[in-house]
Enzyme design. Structure first.
Site, PDB file in Angstrom:
ATOM      1  N   TYR A 126      12.270 -34.729  -1.755  1.00  0.00           N
ATOM      2  CA  TYR A 126      11.991 -34.294  -3.606  1.00  0.00           C
ATOM      3  C   TYR A 126      10.874 -34.379  -3.605  1.00  0.00           C
ATOM      4  CZ  TYR A 126      12.854 -35.125  -8.615  1.00  0.00           C
ATOM      5  OH  TYR A 126      13.225 -35.086  -9.335  1.00  0.00           O
ATOM      6  N   HIS A 264      22.661 -30.979  -9.619  1.00  0.00           N
ATOM      7  CA  HIS A 264      22.448 -30.308  -8.803  1.00  0.00           C
ATOM      8  C   HIS A 264      23.599 -30.039  -7.901  1.00  0.00           C
ATOM      9  CE1 HIS A 264      17.668 -30.143  -8.433  1.00  0.00           C
ATOM     10  NE2 HIS A 264      17.645 -30.580  -9.911  1.00  0.00           N
TER      11      HIS A 264
END
Length: 273
Positions: A126, A264
């Site tokens: 991430y 997402h």
């Protein structure tokens, strides 16, 4: 747009990756669950980003998440609670596990898990968002990205590398709904796009979705405001990047835009072994 399924006698591994934007909320409150995703996709490995959980929550979450995936590895942010966090959940037992990049300045936010399998290393990442006012842009492009790219190249000396996750960069104009209007937006600045090129693609890592679909407009992220998902005003921020040496073994690289439980969508990779 997707290739036909592999024959049953072809050895392959299916990896899914998903920025869940808060795993507790996904498990408790949202319509589409990780269980349903597992039933539908029958993946071997699931990589998660932005779990937003703390170390004390991991055991409870693990118990309620998935049956049959007995290997799971979690890293959580310790510098800011309820933030960031990544995990890898797998049917296949890895040979080794590593958390972070080995650099204390980068490793307090729980952004990287690496597992080693027989044929490759798999990283879930991430990548830091450059943020409002691009406050973290310099950190991102001068420190984080080079460190991650160098780490991947070091791993690659032993075996090929697969990097997946929310890399927080729409690399090309085709990867964003309004390139002109977002030229100074975090995730599409010229600095971030150049950094993505320099630290990953130019080092020999292949963007599998773009290799398979050179001209396809496919997004993986839609902001919650202004009905962006309904109007398909999206960004492609999530990737599978693979070492050049295994790029031809990628049978399929795809996005699941109909899974809308997060801002997402999950994405998948099928790798022939």
């Amino acid at each position: 747009m997707r290739p036909p399924p592999l024959s049953k006698d072809t050895r392959a591994l299916k990896i899914l990756s998903w920025n869940v934007n808060g795993l507790k909320a996904l498990v408790k409150n949202r319509g589409f669950s990780v269980h349903e995703l597992a039933q539908r996709e029958d993946f071997d490995v699931l990589c998660l980003q932005e779990t937003k959980i703390q170390e004390k929550d991991v055991d409870v979450i693990k118990e309620s998440l998935l049956e049959g995936y007995t290997n799971s590895f979690w890293t959580c942010s310790v510098s800011k609670l309820g933030y960031s966090g990544t995990a890898i959940i797998s049917r296949v037992k890895p040979l080794s596990i590593k958390y972070g990049l080995g650099v204390p300045d980068h490793d307090t936010e729980g952004r990287i898990v690496t597992v080693e399998f027989d044929d490759f290393y798999l990283l879930t990442a991430y990548v830091p968002n450059s943020g409002d006012g691009l406050k973290r842009l310099t950190y991102r492009v001068t420190e984080w990205d080079p460190c991650l790219g160098n780490y991947m190249k070091e791993l690659e000396k032993s075996k090929p590398v697969i990097l997946t996750g929310d890399l927080n960069c729409a690399h090309q104009e085709i990867d964003i709904h309004d390139p002109a209007g977002n030229s100074r937006s975090a995730g599409f600045t010229k600095e971030e796009r150049k950094s993505f090129e320099t630290n990953f693609l130019s080092k020999g890592f292949v963007d599998t979705f773009r290799k398979q679909h050179p001209d396809v407009v496919g997004y993986s992220y839609w902001g919650y405001r202004h009905n962006c998902r309904k109007t398909n005003r999206g960004w492609r921020l999530d990737y599978f990047l693979v070492s050049e040496s295994i790029a031809e073994r990628v049978h399929d690289s795809y996005i699941l835009p109909d899974v809308s439980a997060s801002d997402h969508s999950p994405l998948g990779l099928i790798l022939k072994l």
